[in-house]
Design an enzyme around this catalytic site. Structure first.
Site, PDB file in Angstrom:
ATOM      1  N   ASN A  94      21.194  19.153   1.329  1.00 19.65           N
ATOM      2  CA  ASN A  94      22.325  18.490   1.769  1.00 19.65           C
ATOM      3  C   ASN A  94      22.017  17.090   0.885  1.00 19.65           C
ATOM      4  O   ASN A  94      21.047  16.581   0.881  1.00 19.65           O
ATOM      5  CB  ASN A  94      21.897  18.037   3.467  1.00 19.65           C
ATOM      6  CG  ASN A  94      22.767  16.959   3.756  1.00 19.65           C
ATOM      7  OD1 ASN A  94      23.947  16.618   3.408  1.00 19.65           O
ATOM      8  ND2 ASN A  94      22.393  16.305   5.014  1.00 19.65           N
ATOM      9  N   GLY A 121      17.241  18.834   3.838  1.00 18.57           N
ATOM     10  CA  GLY A 121      17.923  19.634   4.616  1.00 18.57           C
ATOM     11  C   GLY A 121      18.703  20.765   4.015  1.00 18.57           C
ATOM     12  O   GLY A 121      19.220  20.441   2.935  1.00 18.57           O
ATOM     13  N   HIS A 144      18.957 -16.133 -41.691  1.00 18.51           N
ATOM     14  CA  HIS A 144      17.583 -16.162 -41.293  1.00 18.51           C
ATOM     15  C   HIS A 144      17.384 -17.446 -40.470  1.00 18.51           C
ATOM     16  O   HIS A 144      17.834 -18.592 -40.800  1.00 18.51           O
ATOM     17  CB  HIS A 144      16.606 -16.135 -42.601  1.00 18.51           C
ATOM     18  CG  HIS A 144      17.116 -15.775 -43.610  1.00 18.51           C
ATOM     19  ND1 HIS A 144      17.100 -14.507 -44.306  1.00 18.51           N
ATOM     20  CD2 HIS A 144      18.001 -16.268 -44.831  1.00 18.51           C
ATOM     21  CE1 HIS A 144      17.547 -14.325 -45.535  1.00 18.51           C
ATOM     22  NE2 HIS A 144      18.049 -15.189 -45.770  1.00 18.51           N
ATOM     23  N   GLN A 157      26.961  -3.432  11.188  1.00 21.55           N
ATOM     24  CA  GLN A 157      26.122  -2.674  12.119  1.00 21.55           C
ATOM     25  C   GLN A 157      24.877  -3.525  12.807  1.00 21.55           C
ATOM     26  O   GLN A 157      24.044  -3.780  12.045  1.00 21.55           O
ATOM     27  CB  GLN A 157      25.591  -1.436  11.457  1.00 21.55           C
ATOM     28  CG  GLN A 157      24.842  -0.304  12.485  1.00 21.55           C
ATOM     29  CD  GLN A 157      24.252   0.692  11.775  1.00 21.55           C
ATOM     30  OE1 GLN A 157      24.183   0.570  10.385  1.00 21.55           O
ATOM     31  NE2 GLN A 157      23.983   1.598  12.319  1.00 21.55           N
ATOM     32  N   LYS A 162      25.161 -18.671 -29.901  1.00 22.45           N
ATOM     33  CA  LYS A 162      25.454 -19.082 -28.290  1.00 22.45           C
ATOM     34  C   LYS A 162      26.800 -19.757 -28.381  1.00 22.45           C
ATOM     35  O   LYS A 162      27.110 -20.493 -29.079  1.00 22.45           O
ATOM     36  CB  LYS A 162      24.499 -19.874 -27.832  1.00 22.45           C
ATOM     37  CG  LYS A 162      24.603 -19.909 -26.386  1.00 22.45           C
ATOM     38  CD  LYS A 162      25.582 -21.261 -25.733  1.00 22.45           C
ATOM     39  CE  LYS A 162      24.816 -22.223 -26.115  1.00 22.45           C
ATOM     40  NZ  LYS A 162      25.711 -23.438 -25.533  1.00 22.45           N
ATOM     41  N   ALA A 186      18.827 -20.705 -44.239  1.00 24.00           N
ATOM     42  CA  ALA A 186      17.484 -20.243 -43.282  1.00 24.00           C
ATOM     43  C   ALA A 186      17.055 -21.695 -42.727  1.00 24.00           C
ATOM     44  O   ALA A 186      17.178 -22.791 -43.463  1.00 24.00           O
ATOM     45  CB  ALA A 186      16.378 -19.746 -44.197  1.00 24.00           C
TER      46      ALA A 186
END
EC number: 2.7.7.23
Length: 456
Positions: free
Chosen positions: A172, A143, A348, A77, A336, A365
């Site tokens: 509306n 509206g 830990h 547009q 990860k 740990a």
């Protein structure tokens, strides 16, 4: 025969009130662009063809709307001359002769399939125009839908409404369905004889009636039609989305101790009998199987938590984390791109990245998989039923065999065979009686620094 439908998404606005460097429809709700939520709702309503009207950030908006579920074609547009003008930017698609044409907005990410299907059902019943409305908690500024004997006779803007009409709460929502066989003719009849010189889609109601057509309204929940123009409205939409999804999951058998503190992504998959403690955040791409427990203050993204596993508190699962059944990743741990075997424990203060941890192994740990050499990532492999003592550094690439034991404080740079014991630390040296001598020296150095500072 099933009716064909073209959905037109209006997404060409300038997003001025958003005060952002990107189009508002690209802003995320539950971890994905809001326009993607709209496309998903269309797909759920069995709509296979979408015309996307774009303006600002056209390429990025088109990419965000792309999906395998529906065919999306973009139309630019070039001017902003009202909603009807925006719809006609997709004239080429409308002209293909669909049974139904459905107009929706790219900034209404809470819309669901139900009102879209209801609007299409209205067309199938012989109506020319179907407007999707809502009962407004506060109708000021909206509206009003003027309905008489089941027919929608007009959409009256608030500023033009009489006192009696302003008492109407049926408003509306902006979304509309149009008889596809008549759509271009109706749209071409819309004029711009108004203060702004724009072409308004709402004029279709009176135009259709003037041609002996019929318009009706169908109702949707107010929240589904909530649009987004500002950051405050974006936050409000996020809150509504989260509330809705939490409620769905709890009804499906997920327990949340403090649901208002749990934040989900659009694709978070939680099975029955999952327990979520307070303050848990899910990024995209998380799947949690039955019986798993996610303890407080944990953050999960791109992770798979299998049945009976426990996570946290204060744990982080990053993309590629795969926790086996009844495994445990405890407090202040990060995982990860790593597989944690069934029953394995990472309890830990540990980082496990680019690694495989075998079933039943115990990681002490403070253990770190040293996976990055400054240029490349390398893999650590730990076998089944192995034990890695606290405060150990595993310098990848390295393998630790089944049943092996790594002594606490070790730096492991070479492979450890199965059932072996590995020590990778300096020998302890004890000097009897040396502590007082060192302490006296340190005190003297401290006193000298104080005298030097006082003399300045």
């Amino acid at each position: 025969m099933e009716r064909t439908c073209l959905a037109i998404i209006l997404a060409a606005g300038e997003s001025t009130r958003m005060k952002s460097a990107m189009s508002k429809v690209l802003h995320p709700v539950a971890g994905r662009p809001m326009i993607a939520h709209v496309v998903d709702a269309l797909a759920s309503a069995s709509i296979s063809d979408v015309a996307l009207v774009v303006g600002r950030d056209a390429d990025a908006v088109s990419a965000a709307a792309a999906t395998d579920e529906v065919a999306v074609t973009s139309f630019l547009q070039k001017e902003r001359l009202g909603t009807a003008h925006a719809v006609l930017a997709a004239r080429e698609a409308i002209a293909k002769g669909y049974d139904d044409v459905l107009v929706v907005f790219g900034d209404t990410p809470l819309i669901t399939a139900a009102p879209l299907k209801a609007a299409r059902d209205g067309l199938a019943a012989g109506n020319d125009v179907v407007v999707i409305g809502f009962q407004a908690t506060d109708p000021t500024g909206y509206g009003r839908l003027i309905v008489k004997d089941g027919a929608l006779v007009a959409i009256r803007e608030h500023r033009d409404a009489s006192d009696e009409e302003r008492r109407i709460t049926y408003c509306n929502g902006g979304l509309m369905a149009i008889d596809g066989r008549k759509a271009l003719d109706l749209l071409n009849r819309i004029g711009n004889a108004n203060a702004k010189g724009e072409y308004y889609l709402t004029d279709l109601v009176e135009i259709a009636r003037s041609l002996d057509g019929r318009a009706i309204a169908v109702e949707a929940p107010e929240e589904e039609l909530t649009g987004c123009n500002t950051r405050a409205e974006l936050a409000y939409i996020e809150r509504l989305w989260q509330q809705r999804r939490r409620h769905e999951l709890m009804l499906a058998g997920v327990s949340m101790i403090a649901p208002e503190t749990v934040f989900l992504s659009w694709d978070t998959a939680l099975a029955q009998d999952v327990l979520l403690e307070p303050n848990v955040v899910f990024g995209p791409g998380v799947r949690v199987e039955s019986g798993a427990v996610i303890h407080a203050f944990s953050h999960l993204e791109g992770a798979h938590v299998r049945a009976g596993a426990t996570v946290g508190p204060f744990a982080r699962l990053r993309p590629g984390a795969d926790l086996g059944a009844k495994s445990k990743v405890g407090n202040f741990c990060e995982v990860k791109n790593a597989e944690i075997g069934a029953g394995a424990k990472v309890n830990h203060l540990t980082y496990i990245g680019d690694a495989f941890v075998g079933a039943g192994s115990n990681i002490g740990a403070g253990t770190i998989t040293c996976n990055y050499d400054g240029v490349n990532k390398h893999v650590t492999r730990i076998g089944a039923n192995a034990f890695v003592g606290s405060n150990s550094s595993l310098v990848a690439p390295v393998s630790i065999g089944d049943g092996a034991l790594v002594a606490s404080g070790s730096v492991i740079t070479e492979d450890v065979p199965a059932d072996a014991v590995a020590f990778g630390r300096a020998r302890q040296d004890v000097k009897p009686g040396r502590a007082p001598i060192l302490r006296e020296r340190y005190e003297a150095e401290k006193a000298a620094r104080k005298r030097a500072k006082a003399a300045e």
